[in-house]
Design an enzyme around this catalytic site. Structure first.
Site, mmCIF file in Angstrom:
data_model
loop_
_atom_site.group_PDB
_atom_site.id
_atom_site.type_symbol
_atom_site.label_atom_id
_atom_site.label_comp_id
_atom_site.label_asym_id
_atom_site.label_seq_id
_atom_site.Cartn_x
_atom_site.Cartn_y
_atom_site.Cartn_z
ATOM 1 N N TRP A 21 5.402 1.829 -0.177
ATOM 2 C CA TRP A 21 6.064 3.068 -0.611
ATOM 3 C C TRP A 21 5.096 4.012 -1.315
ATOM 4 O O TRP A 21 5.491 5.095 -1.725
ATOM 5 C CB TRP A 21 7.241 2.744 -1.527
ATOM 6 C CG TRP A 21 6.918 1.742 -2.575
ATOM 7 C CD1 TRP A 21 6.455 1.999 -3.819
ATOM 8 C CD2 TRP A 21 7.032 0.320 -2.473
ATOM 9 N NE1 TRP A 21 6.256 0.826 -4.509
ATOM 10 C CE2 TRP A 21 6.606 -0.229 -3.699
ATOM 11 C CE3 TRP A 21 7.437 -0.564 -1.453
ATOM 12 C CZ2 TRP A 21 6.580 -1.606 -3.941
ATOM 13 C CZ3 TRP A 21 7.417 -1.917 -1.704
ATOM 14 C CH2 TRP A 21 6.990 -2.429 -2.930
ATOM 15 N N ARG A 22 3.846 3.577 -1.491
ATOM 16 C CA ARG A 22 2.861 4.487 -2.047
ATOM 17 C C ARG A 22 2.130 5.239 -0.948
ATOM 18 O O ARG A 22 1.280 6.086 -1.224
ATOM 19 C CB ARG A 22 1.840 3.715 -2.898
ATOM 20 C CG ARG A 22 2.428 3.235 -4.203
ATOM 21 C CD ARG A 22 1.410 2.487 -5.031
ATOM 22 N NE ARG A 22 1.965 2.116 -6.322
ATOM 23 C CZ ARG A 22 1.441 1.209 -7.141
ATOM 24 N NH1 ARG A 22 0.339 0.575 -6.791
ATOM 25 N NH2 ARG A 22 2.006 0.935 -8.289
ATOM 26 N N GLU A 34 12.535 2.345 -5.198
ATOM 27 C CA GLU A 34 12.831 2.258 -6.627
ATOM 28 C C GLU A 34 14.124 1.499 -6.891
ATOM 29 O O GLU A 34 14.203 0.713 -7.834
ATOM 30 C CB GLU A 34 12.897 3.658 -7.244
ATOM 31 C CG GLU A 34 11.565 4.397 -7.265
ATOM 32 C CD GLU A 34 10.492 3.647 -8.046
ATOM 33 O OE1 GLU A 34 10.844 2.774 -8.855
ATOM 34 O OE2 GLU A 34 9.306 3.943 -7.828
ATOM 35 N N TYR A 117 15.042 6.162 -15.526
ATOM 36 C CA TYR A 117 13.805 5.632 -14.940
ATOM 37 C C TYR A 117 13.650 6.056 -13.485
ATOM 38 O O TYR A 117 12.614 6.601 -13.079
ATOM 39 C CB TYR A 117 13.756 4.089 -15.025
ATOM 40 C CG TYR A 117 12.725 3.591 -14.049
ATOM 41 C CD1 TYR A 117 11.368 3.690 -14.356
ATOM 42 C CD2 TYR A 117 13.081 3.147 -12.774
ATOM 43 C CE1 TYR A 117 10.403 3.341 -13.439
ATOM 44 C CE2 TYR A 117 12.124 2.792 -11.851
ATOM 45 C CZ TYR A 117 10.789 2.887 -12.187
ATOM 46 O OH TYR A 117 9.834 2.562 -11.263
ATOM 47 N N ASP A 135 9.734 1.868 -17.744
ATOM 48 C CA ASP A 135 10.311 0.636 -17.217
ATOM 49 C C ASP A 135 9.819 -0.513 -18.092
ATOM 50 O O ASP A 135 9.179 -0.303 -19.124
ATOM 51 C CB ASP A 135 9.924 0.435 -15.749
ATOM 52 C CG ASP A 135 8.466 0.023 -15.618
ATOM 53 O OD1 ASP A 135 7.667 0.385 -16.501
ATOM 54 O OD2 ASP A 135 8.127 -0.680 -14.647
ATOM 55 N N CYS A 189 -1.635 -6.042 -18.404
ATOM 56 C CA CYS A 189 -0.962 -6.232 -19.690
ATOM 57 C C CYS A 189 0.310 -7.038 -19.453
ATOM 58 O O CYS A 189 1.421 -6.588 -19.670
ATOM 59 C CB CYS A 189 -0.644 -4.874 -20.316
ATOM 60 S SG CYS A 189 -0.217 -4.960 -22.070
ATOM 61 N N CYS A 199 -9.943 -6.511 -21.511
ATOM 62 C CA CYS A 199 -9.078 -5.368 -21.204
ATOM 63 C C CYS A 199 -9.800 -4.047 -21.447
ATOM 64 O O CYS A 199 -10.441 -3.859 -22.479
ATOM 65 C CB CYS A 199 -7.819 -5.433 -22.069
ATOM 66 S SG CYS A 199 -6.732 -4.018 -21.834
ATOM 67 N N CYS A 205 -6.279 -0.737 -28.614
ATOM 68 C CA CYS A 205 -4.987 -1.438 -28.673
ATOM 69 C C CYS A 205 -4.703 -1.887 -30.105
ATOM 70 O O CYS A 205 -5.352 -2.787 -30.640
ATOM 71 C CB CYS A 205 -4.991 -2.633 -27.732
ATOM 72 S SG CYS A 205 -3.416 -3.516 -27.686
#
Length: 349
Positions: A21-22, A34, A117, A135, A189, A199, A205
């Site tokens: 879907w991208r 979605e 969302y 989300d 994450c 990371c 962070c």
DNA sequence: AAGCCGGGGCC
DNA sequence: GGCCCAGGCTT
């Protein structure tokens, strides 16, 4: 240049996923993906996305289909109100927007099954509208980055995270940024064992600095699980089998199953026989029990189902039963819960 | 504001 | 066994 957004976009360019879907900007297909992915992992939803886009390549074809067919295609994915709302929304698009998928955020948000969302996800991905998505991944990434302890399942917490997410959005590339932060949450994450040492955001962070990574995000709600006892009557007569569509505000609305007698506790067949539901179904005509089959315990997120199937054969059907009879050979056309599907497969029905 | 709605994967 | 997942609707 070293903003959080820049780091996320840089990471995404290297590590982001290539998902079906991208590869499109068709709002219909993005919407479809979605809804399928609501409370559902990409690995589980992808097959359904491919299945749906093949059978329903555009919103008109989805709107034209019977609801039962949409549910059948959705079978096994869970949260079936999504499928019913998806279908209803497709008809809304046809009736209210002349078959053209809406562009304005508020119009998209007005469709059945489309909340904050999903509306933001569609409009940013399809139209590059400057709307930040929030989300489960975004909650986790932001709660850790800013070491926020506002509960994500409280009204105040949701509002705080929504505003923070919007403030962090890269308004030059809203679509890509939203995908980036969600992929970052899903792949880097992660809820557990996020490997913070390596990371790219370790330097910024706050939760990492405070040692609170494992405690973010904060959630206050606790899930209670209740037990239910389902006594199914798998009644066949000749080449027909009794099947019933679930209605009401309960699990599996719109799906089909065998006639069901639910009890407060485990029940044996002789007890069931005395109940009015049983008599209405089998009447006074002769019937016989082929066998009783306890199904494996079926675990939902909020219910534990203890189901037993009583296989019964009868020569004649009462009027109530006749109204539920379908050709046994057509059982596969009906959307059924996983529990029933596994039973049908195991016993090759 | 709190409950409810599935199924699967992970620890 | 508990938590989480590209949440939304109902009460």
């Amino acid at each position: 240049m070293n903003s959080v957004a820049d780091i996320l976009l840089d990471w995404y360019a290297r590590e982001g996923r290539d998902l079906p879907w991208r590869r499109t900007r068709d709002p219909y297909r993005i919407w479809l993906s979605e809804v399928i992915l609501q409370q559902t992992r990409v690995a589980q939803g992808t097959e359904y996305y491919l299945r749906f886009t093949e059978r329903f390549p555009d919103v008109a074809s989805l709107a034209a289909a019977p609801e039962d067919e949409v549910l059948k295609l959705w079978q096994g994915l869970g949260y079936y109100s999504r499928a019913r709302n998806l279908h209803a929304a497709a008809r809304q698009v046809v009736e209210r927007f002349g078959g053209r998928f809406p562009v304005a955020l508020e119009e998209v948000r007005s469709l059945r099954g489309v909340g904050d969302y999903t509306a933001a996800a569609i409009c940013s991905a399809a139209y590059d509208a400057p709307c930040a998505v929030v989300d489960g991944n975004v909650y986790r990434v932001l709660a850790r980055l800013f070491d926020l302890d506002a509960p994500i399942d409280s009204t105040a917490g949701k509002r705080a995270f929504a505003e923070l997410a919007q403030s962090q959005l890269d308004t030059a590339h809203p679509g890509r940024y939203n995908q980036a932060i969600m992929d970052f949450g899903a792949l880097r994450c992660t809820p557990s064992s996020p490997r913070c040492e390596a990371c790219p955001l370790a330097g910024q962070c706050l939760a990492l600095a405070a040692g609170t990574v494992a405690a973010r995000p904060v959630k206050q709600g606790k899930t209670r699980v209740r037990d239910r006892w389902f006594n199914y009557l798998h009644v066949s007569s000749g080449d027909r089998t009794l099947l019933h569509r679930r209605e009401g505000r309960d699990i599996w609305q719109g799906l089909y199953e065998f006639p069901l007698i639910e009890t407060e506790e485990p029940a044996e067949l002789p007890e069931l026989v005395r109940l009015p539901q049983f008599r209405e179904l089998l009447g006074d005509a002769p019937w016989h029990l082929v066998r009783s089959i306890p199904l494996p315990k079926h675990q939902l997120s909020h219910q534990t189902l203890h189901a037993v199937v009583h296989r019964i054969e009868t020569l004649s059907l009462t009027p109530a039963a006749a109204a539920m009879a379908v050709p046994t050979a057509a059982l596969g056309d009906y959307a059924v819960p996983r529990l029933i599907d596994r039973y049908l497969i195991k016993y090759q029905i």
